[in-house]
Design an enzyme around this catalytic site. Structure first.
Site, PDB file in Angstrom:
ATOM      1  N   ARG A  45       0.831  -1.192   0.000  1.00 25.85           N
ATOM      2  CA  ARG A  45       0.000   0.000   0.000  1.00 25.85           C
ATOM      3  C   ARG A  45       0.872   1.250   0.000  1.00 25.85           C
ATOM      4  NH1 ARG A  45      -1.873   2.121   4.519  1.00 25.85           N
ATOM      5  NH2 ARG A  45      -2.058   0.119   5.590  1.00 25.85           N
ATOM      6  N   TYR A  97     -17.310  16.404 -16.118  1.00 27.88           N
ATOM      7  CA  TYR A  97     -17.815  15.047 -15.963  1.00 27.88           C
ATOM      8  C   TYR A  97     -18.773  14.979 -14.774  1.00 27.88           C
ATOM      9  CZ  TYR A  97     -17.776  10.155 -14.480  1.00 27.88           C
ATOM     10  OH  TYR A  97     -18.145   8.899 -14.057  1.00 27.88           O
ATOM     11  N   ASP A 169      -7.941  18.048 -15.260  1.00 28.96           N
ATOM     12  CA  ASP A 169      -8.257  16.681 -15.678  1.00 28.96           C
ATOM     13  C   ASP A 169      -7.884  16.573 -17.152  1.00 28.96           C
ATOM     14  OD1 ASP A 169      -9.498  14.347 -16.672  1.00 28.96           O
ATOM     15  OD2 ASP A 169     -11.052  14.423 -15.140  1.00 28.96           O
ATOM     16  N   LYS A 194      -9.289   5.141 -19.255  1.00 30.23           N
ATOM     17  CA  LYS A 194      -9.620   5.567 -20.606  1.00 30.23           C
ATOM     18  C   LYS A 194      -8.414   5.406 -21.539  1.00 30.23           C
ATOM     19  CE  LYS A 194     -13.585   6.784 -18.724  1.00 30.23           C
ATOM     20  NZ  LYS A 194     -13.362   6.790 -17.266  1.00 30.23           N
TER      21      LYS A 194
END
Length: 376
Positions: A45, A97, A169, A194
């Protein structure tokens, strides 16, 4: 190294085994040589060798100082918002978005952060919206779904006069076509699901930062919140990155042809694509990018036409994602922006006639033929 070479090698050198691809280190824990010593890896982690290699590659591609890999784009955005505290104010692009807006409205506002939505391409409006409590400006350019353009460099110059962070973004264009950090932005976010991964087969998100102080804080938040991308998923994204330049060139070339074709169809009322000369702020966009991407939105003449097209398409799939090898078409009002009030959507041009098309890697003539038969 040039961009294409970085996508493939990313600074990786084969290890003792001679593996030409980055190994997948599935171990959750790493042994210490002795007390007070570490190999640089303690617990996955905190850091994992497979993830670290991917993060180094993304930082190099965006020309940032560091990068962090998350389990989704939304996890990355949520982590960035942890940089702020109750009472802070953030300005964001009104056309954004829907999932980002949902996070702002339903989670961040509950935690005491306030927001103002406006056209971030209008610098006068941005300046007028800056308050004493304003800490950041969050933008998409081109925006989702109506492809609004913000002048990144000019916005950053304004923001930095007021000591504000600029968060971009960059999902739609990727660092292959646009590098916000080189234009003055402080943080770049990607939905790696994406174009970066590019094959509709993995969820991922990324933060790339220009400043070490921010990177250190984000690494602390990353390991504390724990939404870290798994080694196998990191490997999948790394594999996708190797063909990013080739894919983006093909996406963009096909999208431009389709956008021009759509513009001439009788049932199409409006086409949103930054590569069209008629696109608003096209000159600004051309100065800050090297390509226009593979995303097109278009408005048809009626709701019935939209529904019929979605039903009749045979090759282009009616699905909610974007940026993969397969072409996908989305109905924003009922999918990506379903949680935004209808009147708010209408003010942004998101109505029952608007469709969003992610142009894939199929032969462009086949895609045009499918749209043609669907619009009959």
């Amino acid at each position: 190294m040039r961009f294409e070479t970085t996508c493939i090698h990313g600074g990786y050198q084969p290890d003792a085994t001679g593996s030409v691809t980055v190994p997948i280190y599935v171990s959750t824990a790493f042994a210490h040589p002795e007390v007070g010593q570490s190999t640089g890896y303690d617990y996955s982690r905190s850091q994992n060798p497979t993830r670290e290699q991917l993060e180094k590659t993304l930082a190099a591609l965006e020309e940032g100082c560091d990068a962090l890999a998350f389990t989704s784009g939304m996890a990355a955005i949520a982590c960035v918002l942890e940089l702020f505290k109750p009472g802070d104010h953030i300005i964001y692009s009104a056309d954004l978005y829907g999932g980002s807006i949902r996070l702002f409205n339903e989670i961040s506002q509950k935690n005491g952060i306030s927001f103002s939505a406006l056209d971030t391409g209008d610098l006068h409006a941005v300046k007028a919206a800056i308050q004493t409590q304003t800490k950041a400006i969050y933008i998409e350019t081109p925006s989702n779904p109506t492809m609004q353009i913000t002048d990144i460099k000019s916005l950053c110059e304004l923001a930095h006069k007021y000591h504000l962070l600029v968060i971009v973004d960059n999902t739609f264009l990727t660092p292959y076509f646009q590098k916000p950090l080189t234009l003055g932005a402080d943080i770049v976010i990607h939905s790696g699901t994406k174009y970066l991964a590019g094959h509709n087969d993995v969820l991922a998100g990324f933060i790339i930062t220009a400043h070490k102080e921010q990177a250190d804080r984000l690494h602390f938040l990353h390991k504390t919140i724990g939404a870290c991308l798994s080694p196998f998923d990191c490997w999948i994204v790394s594999r996708g990155l190797k063909t990013l330049p080739l894919r983006m060139d093909r996406h963009a070339a096909s999208a431009l042809r389709i956008a021009k074709w759509l513009s001439k169809q009788p049932k199409i009322r409006k086409v949103y694509y930054p590569g069209l000369v008629s696109s608003p702020r096209q000159e600004i966009n051309s100065k800050q990018t090297t390509g226009f991407g593979g995303m097109i939105s278009f408005e048809v003449d009626s709701e019935d036409t939209a529904i019929q097209l979605l039903k009749q398409l045979k090759l282009i799939l009616f699905a909610e994602s974007l940026g993969g090898t397969e072409s996908l078409i989305t109905y924003p009002l009922l999918q990506t922006h379903c949680d935004i009030p209808k009147e708010e959507c209408a003010a942004k041009g998101i109505n029952e006639r608007l469709l969003r098309l992610s142009v894939g890697l199929e032969n462009v003539n086949d895609l045009i033929a499918d749209l043609k038969q669907g619009l009959r």
